[in-house]
Write an enzyme that holds these catalytic residues in place. Structure first.
Site, mmCIF file in Angstrom:
data_model
loop_
_atom_site.group_PDB
_atom_site.id
_atom_site.type_symbol
_atom_site.label_atom_id
_atom_site.label_comp_id
_atom_site.label_asym_id
_atom_site.label_seq_id
_atom_site.Cartn_x
_atom_site.Cartn_y
_atom_site.Cartn_z
ATOM 1 N N GLY A 229 -7.303 19.129 14.098
ATOM 2 C CA GLY A 229 -6.304 20.950 14.880
ATOM 3 C C GLY A 229 -5.029 20.286 15.143
ATOM 4 O O GLY A 229 -5.293 20.853 16.617
ATOM 5 N N ILE B 180 -11.465 24.717 -0.322
ATOM 6 C CA ILE B 180 -11.582 25.986 -1.483
ATOM 7 C C ILE B 180 -11.737 27.332 -0.870
ATOM 8 O O ILE B 180 -13.528 27.413 -1.007
ATOM 9 C CB ILE B 180 -11.940 25.412 -3.072
ATOM 10 C CG1 ILE B 180 -10.975 24.124 -2.903
ATOM 11 C CG2 ILE B 180 -11.373 26.756 -3.934
ATOM 12 C CD1 ILE B 180 -11.005 23.869 -4.110
ATOM 13 N N HIS C 243 0.973 24.105 4.352
ATOM 14 C CA HIS C 243 0.499 23.732 3.665
ATOM 15 C C HIS C 243 1.373 22.322 3.649
ATOM 16 O O HIS C 243 2.944 22.845 4.401
ATOM 17 C CB HIS C 243 0.731 23.695 2.667
ATOM 18 C CG HIS C 243 0.854 22.810 1.151
ATOM 19 N ND1 HIS C 243 -0.505 22.643 1.158
ATOM 20 C CD2 HIS C 243 1.476 22.206 0.375
ATOM 21 C CE1 HIS C 243 -0.512 22.053 0.087
ATOM 22 N NE2 HIS C 243 0.586 21.287 -0.079
HETATM 23 C C1 GRF Z 1 -1.370 19.656 8.520
HETATM 24 O O1 GRF Z 1 -0.956 18.961 8.200
HETATM 25 C C2 GRF Z 1 -1.334 20.983 7.678
HETATM 26 O O2 GRF Z 1 -0.437 20.903 6.954
HETATM 27 C C3 GRF Z 1 -2.769 20.689 6.793
HETATM 28 O O3 GRF Z 1 -3.858 20.325 7.379
HETATM 29 C C4 GRF Z 1 -2.813 18.954 8.480
HETATM 30 C C5 GRF Z 1 -4.003 19.545 9.178
HETATM 31 O O4 GRF Z 1 -5.224 19.214 9.459
HETATM 32 N N1 GRF Z 1 -2.768 21.697 5.969
HETATM 33 P P1 GRF Z 1 -5.559 18.563 11.402
HETATM 34 O O5 GRF Z 1 -5.961 19.868 12.409
HETATM 35 O O6 GRF Z 1 -4.911 17.447 11.265
HETATM 36 O O7 GRF Z 1 -7.196 18.109 10.825
#
Ligand code: GRF
Length: 204
Positions: A14, A90, A107
């Site tokens: 998160g 997915i 992303h």
């Molecule tokens: C971020 O880098 C985001 O861009 C990607 O997942 C990461 C966040 O995941 N989609 P988390 O919160 O560190 O688990």
């Protein structure tokens, strides 16, 4: 205009949640859901007093069954916007179609370059001088929907995935709340593959 109700899905740390909690989003985070009970981000949500739920994808016979259960769980909170923040699944059309036009993802690359996993390593191997992150609407293509916001960082000569990740995350923490706020203020218009950002309303 009533305040938007925001649902967030996570699978891990998160790492964008603190920035989303701190920001003035113009809407309210009503629930944070996860497919993993051990997701660290759920603790952040509970500490912030936000409702949480977990649906373990392994308990469902198919992707579609999991997605339908996730749609049903989210709909109990009547979200106007569903935000994917490191939600590592997915998604099938069951999920994407249920929230079309109100589903966004972050992303860690400058899309359309480097969809999928392992973006930082791939970018460094390719020798790019700019990397970054993208907030986009989600459609049926993996990391393929209309782009709302992007931010770039320089890739240094001695960059590694481990050094690039926090640099990009710092930018994610900026553009994610910004994009959510634009949505909550009804300032985003999808026009084909492009997203037009309307100017802020001036209140009198
Ligand atoms: C971020 O880098 C985001 O861009 C990607 O997942 C990461 C966040 O995941 N989609 P988390 O919160 O560190 O688990």
């Amino acid at each position: 205009m009533s305040r938007k109700r925001i649902a967030i899905l996570i699978s891990g740390r998160g790492s964008n949640l603190p920035a989303l909690f701190r920001a003035d989003l113009g809407g309210d985070i009503v629930v944070i859901g996860s497919n993993k009970a051990e997701a660290k981000g759920l603790e952040l949500a509970r500490d912030a007093g936000v409702a949480t739920f977990v649906l373990n994808h392994k308990s469902f016979p198919s992707r579609e069954a999991f997605d339908q259960a996730m749609v049903d769980a989210l709909n109990q909170y009547r979200p106007d916007l569903v935000v994917l923040s490191g939600f590592m699944r997915i998604l099938t059309p069951v999920f994407v179609d249920a929230f079309a036009g109100r589903l966004i993802n972050i992303h860690p690359s400058l899309l359309p370059s480097y969809p999928g996993l392992d973006t930082h390593r791939k970018a460094i191997i390719d020798g790019v001088k700019l990397a970054g992150c993208t907030v986009h609407f989600v459609n049926g293509e993996l990391d393929g929907g209309p782009i709302i916001a992007q931010a770039a960082v320089h890739v240094d000569d001695d960059e590694t995935p481990e050094t690039l990740q926090p640099k990009v995350l710092a930018q994610e923490n900026q553009i994610f709340p910004y994009a959510v706020k634009l949505f909550c203020e009804d300032r985003l218009r999808i026009e084909g593959k492009r997203v037009r950002t309307l100017p802020a309303r001036i209140s009198s």
